[in-house]
Design an enzyme around this catalytic site. Structure first.
Site, PDB file in Angstrom:
ATOM      1  CG  ASP A  79      -1.791   1.203   1.329  1.00 30.90           C
ATOM      2  OD1 ASP A  79      -2.669   1.356   0.461  1.00 30.90           O
ATOM      3  OD2 ASP A  79      -1.601   2.015   2.258  1.00 30.90           O
ATOM      4  CD  GLU A 110      -2.577   2.455  -3.310  1.00 30.11           C
ATOM      5  OE1 GLU A 110      -3.674   3.033  -3.410  1.00 30.11           O
ATOM      6  OE2 GLU A 110      -1.925   2.436  -2.263  1.00 30.11           O
TER       7      GLU A 110
END
Length: 478
Positions: A322, A375
């Site tokens: 993330d 990401e």
């Protein structure tokens, strides 16, 4: 009351660490720290108990407190190793699986903080904040999947990924609208995914987190699935059941930032241990959270150990990393003058680049049949190219540009879409610069942005038909 060896007595040779362990830890190259640090049930001189060890190099003293000593910091003091590692450790007899505990840490400024164990395998169910002594015990039945998952996870294999937030996927209305447990999820989710022909499921972070509203992205327990839905073995059962149905499991993992809750990693031993001291480097204003100091060897070892832990102990098939963008850029979310340039005067976080490359190298070296997903929303080059060729070493990268262009296109009135076809085809210009995943992220439906159907500029029935016949078919073919 459980007893500890006398605080003044040197740590016996039966301690958890070897000289090699300490050397690798100091170098930042020990990637199995979960086997050493934390709480471990052992038998010492025919006495059953638990060995505790915690990294707190700047502490004046460290004690273990828990139900077993009535949370009294004067009873079970740990010993500081004499090898410069900053590790405090000790054995407490008769403390066994299930015991709740924290570390009471006295810092140099005379203040005491009660901290959860960074390496705890299990925590109390929030809002309670103590760690639990635990042993992972599950008889895995996914050998068939583990033998073939390398083929299922190849870059040219078909991927159709279903993203799930465990707390809200399905509820039990007759019981106060509670979330499903891991065991209940194992009964419903695998069959659902098989019926819809998904190949993988991606869990939004299951790592323990104090604030439910963060969806797990404010992690406090990097080695523990959240206790909200059951014990660790039940999460293992869920993964096992998915594997038996031929479904790969991807876990969202958050090495970019952590919350400032008092029982967490922040200011752990009275100093900025896991995070940068300067708020221009150690504080993220967008999320009001702390940023890891990737320049510290022990911090890199902690994070890499966490990543490998999930692949090792929980048979996870991939990690979606993330907020990689926030890790790569020193000025992320900051105005001019609110950040510190790197040693070359640039905005790139060189320590984070080194960490990510080494992380991916370690994952693909030890678990070559898994994948990592970045990401990352900028044009940073070679995100999904090997580190030895100058890349970051990820297997795949989320194509955020495609996502935004596609959603904007479908939000246009059908009459006007013929003027916006470039949005649906623009990504072909860069589609082969990375190994891309085409995502429809949870971030695009929250904060009032609306559901995918709600974004369509037409009635609901037409939107359903358009999505299933158009975008849905396009995604399945990809």
């Amino acid at each position: 009351m459980p007893g500890l060896m006398n605080p003044g007595v040197p740590v016996p040779k039966s301690g958890m660490f070897t000289d090699l362990d300490i050397y690798l830890f100091k170098q930042g190259d020990h990637f199995r720290l979960y086997e050493k640090l934390g709480s471990h049930c052992i038998t010492l001189e025919d006495v059953k108990g638990t060995w505790f060890s915690v990294w707190a190099p700047n502490a004046v003293s460290v004690s273990v407190i828990g139900e077993f000593n009535y949370w009294d910091a004067t009873v079970h003091a740990l010993c500081l190793r004499d090898d410069g590692s900053g590790i405090w450790e000790g054995f407490i007899a008769d403390v066994t699986v299930g015991a709740t505990y924290k570390y009471s840490i006295l810092s140099r400024d005379g203040k005491t903080a009660d901290k959860g164990d960074p390496f705890a395998l299990y925590w109390e169910k929030p809002p309670l904040t103590a760690s639990r002594v635990w042993e992972l015990d599950h008889a895995w039945n996914d050998a068939d999947w583990m033998r073939v998952r390398g083929e299922k996870n190849r870059l040219n294999a078909p991927f159709s990924i279903y993203e799930v937030h465990l707390g809200s996927w399905r509820r039990v209305p007759e019981e106060g609208n509670r979330s499903l447990t891991y065991r209940e999820m194992a009964e419903w989710l695998p069959r659902y995914l098989v019926e819809l022909n998904f190949t993988h499921v991606e869990f939004m972070p299951v790592t323990e987190h104090p604030f439910y509203g963060s969806w797990g992205y404010e992690t406090i327990g990097y080695f523990a699935p959240t206790a909200r839905y059951g014990p660790p073995e039940d999460f293992m059962l869920l993964v096992d059941t998915l594997h038996q149905q031929g479904i790969g499991v991807i876990l969202d993992w958050v090495p970019a930032h952590f919350p400032a809750d008092a029982h967490g990693l922040g200011h752990f031993d009275g100093t900025f241990l896991y995070e940068h001291a300067d708020p221009r480097q150690g504080y993220q204003p967008d999320w009001h959270s702390s940023l890891f100091n990737y320049g510290r060897n022990e911090v890199r070892a902690f994070l890499t150990s966490s990543a490998l832990f999930w692949l090792d102990k929980y048979h996870i098939d991939g990690l979606r990393i993330d907020a990689v963008t926030s890790m790569l850029y020193l000025d992320y979310g900051r105005k001019e003058g609110e950040w510190i340039p790197n040693r070359n005067g640039g905005r790139e976080n060189l320590d984070a680049v080194t960490f990510l490359r080494n992380l991916n190298d370690a994952i693909y070296r030890d678990y070559p049949d898994t994948q990592t997903f970045a990401e990352e929303s900028t044009a940073w080059p070679m995100v999904s190219r090997p580190a030895n060729f100058g890349g970051l070493g990820f297997g795949l990268k989320w194509n955020m540009g495609w996502m935004h262009d596609t959603l904007e296109y479908f939000s246009e009135n059908p009459i006007n879409r013929k003027y916006h076809h470039t949005q649906i085809i623009f990504s072909i210009w860069y589609a082969f610069s990375e190994n891309f995943v085409l995502p429809l992220s949870h971030d695009e439906v929250v904060y009032g942005k609306g559901s995918l159907i709600g974004k369509m500029s037409c009635d609901e029935l037409s939107a359903i038909n358009l999505f299933e016949g158009g975008l849905g078919g396009f995604l399945q073919n990809r």
